[in-house]
Structure formats: C-alpha cells, structure tokens
Design a protein around this motif. Structure first.
Motif, mmCIF file in Angstrom:
data_model
loop_
_atom_site.group_PDB
_atom_site.id
_atom_site.type_symbol
_atom_site.label_atom_id
_atom_site.label_comp_id
_atom_site.label_asym_id
_atom_site.label_seq_id
_atom_site.Cartn_x
_atom_site.Cartn_y
_atom_site.Cartn_z
ATOM 1 N N PRO A 202 -9.005 2.182 -9.718
ATOM 2 C CA PRO A 202 -9.093 3.220 -8.684
ATOM 3 C C PRO A 202 -8.878 4.644 -9.211
ATOM 4 O O PRO A 202 -9.120 5.609 -8.493
ATOM 5 N N ILE B 83 -7.054 9.951 -7.172
ATOM 6 C CA ILE B 83 -5.962 9.014 -7.477
ATOM 7 C C ILE B 83 -5.701 9.066 -8.978
ATOM 8 O O ILE B 83 -6.635 9.018 -9.786
ATOM 9 N N ARG C 247 -1.257 8.431 0.566
ATOM 10 C CA ARG C 247 -1.153 9.608 -0.291
ATOM 11 C C ARG C 247 -1.085 10.875 0.562
ATOM 12 O O ARG C 247 -1.746 10.994 1.595
ATOM 13 N N ARG D 34 -5.443 6.170 1.442
ATOM 14 C CA ARG D 34 -4.606 4.966 1.440
ATOM 15 C C ARG D 34 -4.996 4.098 0.249
ATOM 16 O O ARG D 34 -6.157 3.733 0.090
ATOM 17 N N LEU D 35 -4.021 3.805 -0.589
ATOM 18 C CA LEU D 35 -4.271 2.984 -1.785
ATOM 19 C C LEU D 35 -3.502 1.686 -1.629
ATOM 20 O O LEU D 35 -2.278 1.706 -1.478
ATOM 21 N N GLU D 36 -4.205 0.560 -1.639
ATOM 22 C CA GLU D 36 -3.475 -0.705 -1.560
ATOM 23 C C GLU D 36 -3.944 -1.647 -2.668
ATOM 24 O O GLU D 36 -4.992 -1.441 -3.278
ATOM 25 N N PHE E 78 -7.702 -3.536 -6.286
ATOM 26 C CA PHE E 78 -7.240 -2.434 -5.443
ATOM 27 C C PHE E 78 -8.180 -2.255 -4.256
ATOM 28 O O PHE E 78 -9.330 -2.690 -4.291
ATOM 29 N N TYR F 215 0.830 -1.202 0.000
ATOM 30 C CA TYR F 215 0.000 0.000 0.000
ATOM 31 C C TYR F 215 0.865 1.253 0.000
ATOM 32 O O TYR F 215 2.049 1.210 0.337
ATOM 33 N N ASP G 86 0.042 7.695 -8.886
ATOM 34 C CA ASP G 86 -0.087 6.967 -7.621
ATOM 35 C C ASP G 86 0.074 5.470 -7.849
ATOM 36 O O ASP G 86 0.757 4.779 -7.097
ATOM 37 N N ILE G 87 -0.553 4.993 -8.926
ATOM 38 C CA ILE G 87 -0.486 3.552 -9.207
ATOM 39 C C ILE G 87 0.949 3.172 -9.564
ATOM 40 O O ILE G 87 1.465 2.149 -9.122
ATOM 41 N N SER H 36 -5.358 13.639 0.355
ATOM 42 C CA SER H 36 -6.531 12.819 0.020
ATOM 43 C C SER H 36 -7.646 13.667 -0.589
ATOM 44 O O SER H 36 -8.705 13.176 -0.930
ATOM 45 N N VAL I 21 -9.250 1.085 -1.705
ATOM 46 C CA VAL I 21 -9.065 2.505 -1.404
ATOM 47 C C VAL I 21 -9.689 2.777 -0.040
ATOM 48 O O VAL I 21 -10.888 2.552 0.132
#
Length: 439
Positions: free
Chosen positions: A144, A102, A95, A151-153, A133, A92, A106-107, A98, A135
C-alpha cells in the motif's frame, strides 16, 4: 564483531548451532564459521535447564568463533516449542490526512496497534506478519505504500508464545555473555533458507522435522498463511527404537541414522544388525525389517498430525491448493524413504529441502545439510535486520540534513536559484551512495 556479520543461534532439542555469516558482493550469504554442541537442558524446543543450556550455547559459540576467527557479540535466536500458536487478525487505522500518500510510518502504526492486542495471561506476541492490505475498502493490495487513502486495514498472521519460555531463552543468551538482537520463529527461518520465491507463490508447506518438535510453515501467493509447532520429532523415534529393541539410547540413535528407513517393504527378512551387549552380556540381533516397522509407525503418526494442520489451513479448497506440495527439512528429513512415505500419506509432491537457496555457490556440503536449515535462516534474518537498521540511520541523517539545508535556504531566499539545485544534488548523491552500498 565486524559490522556486516550476523550470527544465528539455533537452540534445538538435540543440538545447539551457532553460525556466523555475511553477505558477499553478489548478495549471497557466505558462512564463515559454524559451531555445534549437544543440547542439554532443552525439551521439545523449550528450555528446562538454564545452566546446562548456557554451557551448551557457550560451547557452540566458542567453536564458531574459532572457525571464523572473530568475536561474537550479538545473536539472532530461533524459537519453537509446543507453546507456540498462531492466529489470524484484522485491524485498521484511520489516517488524519488522506491527501498524503501512505508511508512506512502508517504501516508501522498499524502493526504496533496489533502488538497491543490483549493475549491470554502469560502469552506474548512474537511476530505480526501483514498479509493483504485494504485501502478505503479496495481489497487485495500487497504493497500500500505510495497510495492515497484515509482508511488502511490489513489481515495479519499473528504468532504468539509463552512469555516465560521467551524470557528463559533470553536469559540463557544473556548469561552466555551475548546480546539478543532478535527472536524469530524457527519455521519462518527454515522457510527463508530452503524455499524459493516460486514455491512460496505457488503454495507450499515446509515441514521441519527436528529432534523435539516438527515445525510447519505454509505459504501461498508469496504470503505466510499458517504456522504450527507439533511437539514430536526425531527423538520420539529414537525412544521407540530404544524401548522396542531393549537397547540404550546411543545405540538406538545410531541404528536410526545408519540403517533406519521409513518404508518397511524395502528391507529383506534376513537383514540383521548385531549390537554389542552391555558389559559382558551377549550381543543383540535386530532385523532391519523390525527396525523400519518401529520407525514407520512413529513417522506415520508425525506426518498425519502435520497433515491435519495442512487441512486446517484449507489445502483441500481449490483456491488454497498448495501447488508446490511439501518440502521436508531438518535433521529428520534425512531418514531414508521419508519422501515416498510423505507422498503416499498426503498425496502431495514432496522434495527434501537443502538450505542452499541463498548461500554462496562454493559453500561446504556440510553446511547445506537439511540439519542446518534453521541456523542458515537465522543468519539471513540477522543480516536483514542489520540492513534495516542501517537504512533507518541513513534516512534519519538525510532528514536532519534536509532540515538544516532548508533553514539555510530560508535565510538565503533572495539569492539565485542555483543554491536550490545544489541542495537537491547533495541529497540525491547521498541517497545514491547509500543505495550503491546497500547492494
């Protein structure tokens, strides 16, 4: 080499194929030229003799260049071999802001983070493929981009290979006077060439039976779930025929192709092939029943190994069921009655996959043979990579233009608002042009 051409180079155990292709106006792939040579110096998908491999690559490239009447500079190469393994990994990023949505960056940041994973000594990451993903804890997001979140995982399918094997392939390509534009896992390339989107959604296992290796790629819900390379292929079948019938390899290979069958019950007891003896010796007589018994024993072994991998993925769980069953491709898929045998062993629907899914309608039958699935997939991959590079270049150009125009705008703040509109128009035109051309 023209800008919109891509070249796939499939360095196999039995043959090396160079294929030149481009996209036609309907978005289909048109194959302009193909060259193949006998592969010397590759064993079970891994280069073990650099000099011979370079010569074989050059032969295939020359043949393709002659067929397409163009010069080849860069190639996309496939990689396979028993050193390939895949693993699942989740990671993850947090960011900074927020309040913004996204985006690609980011990816990319997340993927680059996975690339830094510590591998075993001598291993290197070849592919990092995002699956789903999350979020801010919201799961099962396929795309996403454009969402808000801090938080991006993501779960990743990570494909790993041996550094030395990857370098050796790179060295062969460079020494053959070519540029290495990209490396792709062979089962992924074959899958792109022969599977339809519906099959990938429903759940499907692609089995690519080559000379030295059998590659497996499993898809479900349109996402790659499992990849594996099994270090057996058509060559071990030929070896067994050679040993079992006491004949030379060339004859064994011909026997397998012309008279071989994976199902012994098909042949009558009195069907016999006579093979000329070596230098003045008597000819040998071989019954087709015996031949198919030898082939059957070995093919069952290969398919069972693949089936173990399919079970490892979890095919027996209701939620992971592969509804579209199995697709066979590669040279080994041309063996008679193989489809029936695979259905019998696995109990799954099976078809033979031809790489015509994305090819232009008037393609030559020779090209759409399962033999060339990987090469077609590599060409498609090369074309995709070129489109990405072009898109990035245009985006960069547009961004620069915006910056310049914004500066000008700041200077001319007092003037009428008409200025603003023309700047936006100019930008829209640019983007429209790009999109029209991209199609």
């Amino acid at each position: 080499m023209e800008q919109n051409l891509a070249v796939g180079l499939d360095i196999g155990t039995t043959k090396i194929v160079a294929m030149i292709g481009r996209k036609n106006e309907y978005g289909k792939v048109e194959i302009l030229g193909i060259g193949k040579s006998k592969s010397l110096g590759v064993h079970r998908g891994v280069v073990n003799n650099i000099t011979q491999t370079i010569q074989s690559i050059q032969l295939a490239i020359q043949e393709a260049e002659a067929a397409a009447a163009t010069k080849i500079e860069g190639v996309t190469v496939g990689i396979a071999g028993q050193h390939i393994r895949s693993l699942q990994h989740s990671d993850y990023i947090t960011r900074a802001d927020s309040e913004t949505v996204i985006d690609e960056d980011d990816i990319e940041r997340l993927i680059n983070q996975v690339h830094k994973l510590v591998m075993l000594p001598g291993e290197e990451i070849i592919h990092v493929l995002p699956q789903e993903f999350k979020v801010d804890g919201q799961a099962e997001i396929k795309e996403p981009i454009g969402m808000y979140g801090g938080r991006l995982e993501a779960n990743f399918h990570v494909v790993v290979g041996q550094v030395s094997s990857i370098r050796n392939i790179g060295r062969c390509v460079k020494s053959a006077g070519l540029e290495l534009e990209g490396i792709t896992l062979e089962p992924l390339a074959s899958a792109n060439a022969v599977l339809s989107q519906e099959e990938k959604e429903a759940g499907v296992a692609l089995i690519d039976i080559g000379g030295g290796t059998t590659d497996l790629a499993i898809f479900r819900d349109g996402i790659i779930r499992h990849t594996a390379v099994i270090p057996f292929g058509g060559n071990v079948i030929t070896e067994d025929i050679k040993e079992g019938c006491s004949i030379i390899e060339k004859q064994a290979e011909l026997l397998k192709i012309k008279f071989g069958s994976a199902w012994p019950g098909e042949n009558k007891d009195n069907e016999i092939v006579s093979i000329p003896g070596l230098r003045g010796r008597d000819p040998k007589e071989i019954t087709l029943k015996n031949l198919s018994k030898i082939i059957h024993a070995r093919v069952v072994e290969i398919i069972e190994q693949v089936y173990v991998e399919i079970k490892n993925y979890g095919h027996e769980e209701q939620k992971k069921k592969l509804i579209a069953g199995i697709v066979l491709t590669g040279g080994g898929a041309q063996l008679k009655h193989l489809k029936q045998l695979v259905e019998y062993i696995t109990g799954m629907d099976t078809r033979v996959g031809f790489p015509n899914e994305h090819l232009a309608g008037d393609s030559d039958d020779a090209i759409t043979s399962p033999l060339f699935a990987t090469a077609v997939g590599l060409v498609m991959d090369g074309l995709k990579r070129q489109e990405r590079v072009k898109a990035e270049a245009v985006v960069e150009e547009v961004t620069e233009e915006i910056e310049v125009l914004e500066e000008e705008e700041a200077l001319q703040e007092e003037t009428k608002p008409k200025q603003k509109r023309t700047f936006l128009d100019a930008l829209t035109e640019r983007v429209k042009d790009f999109l029209d051309n991209a199609e």
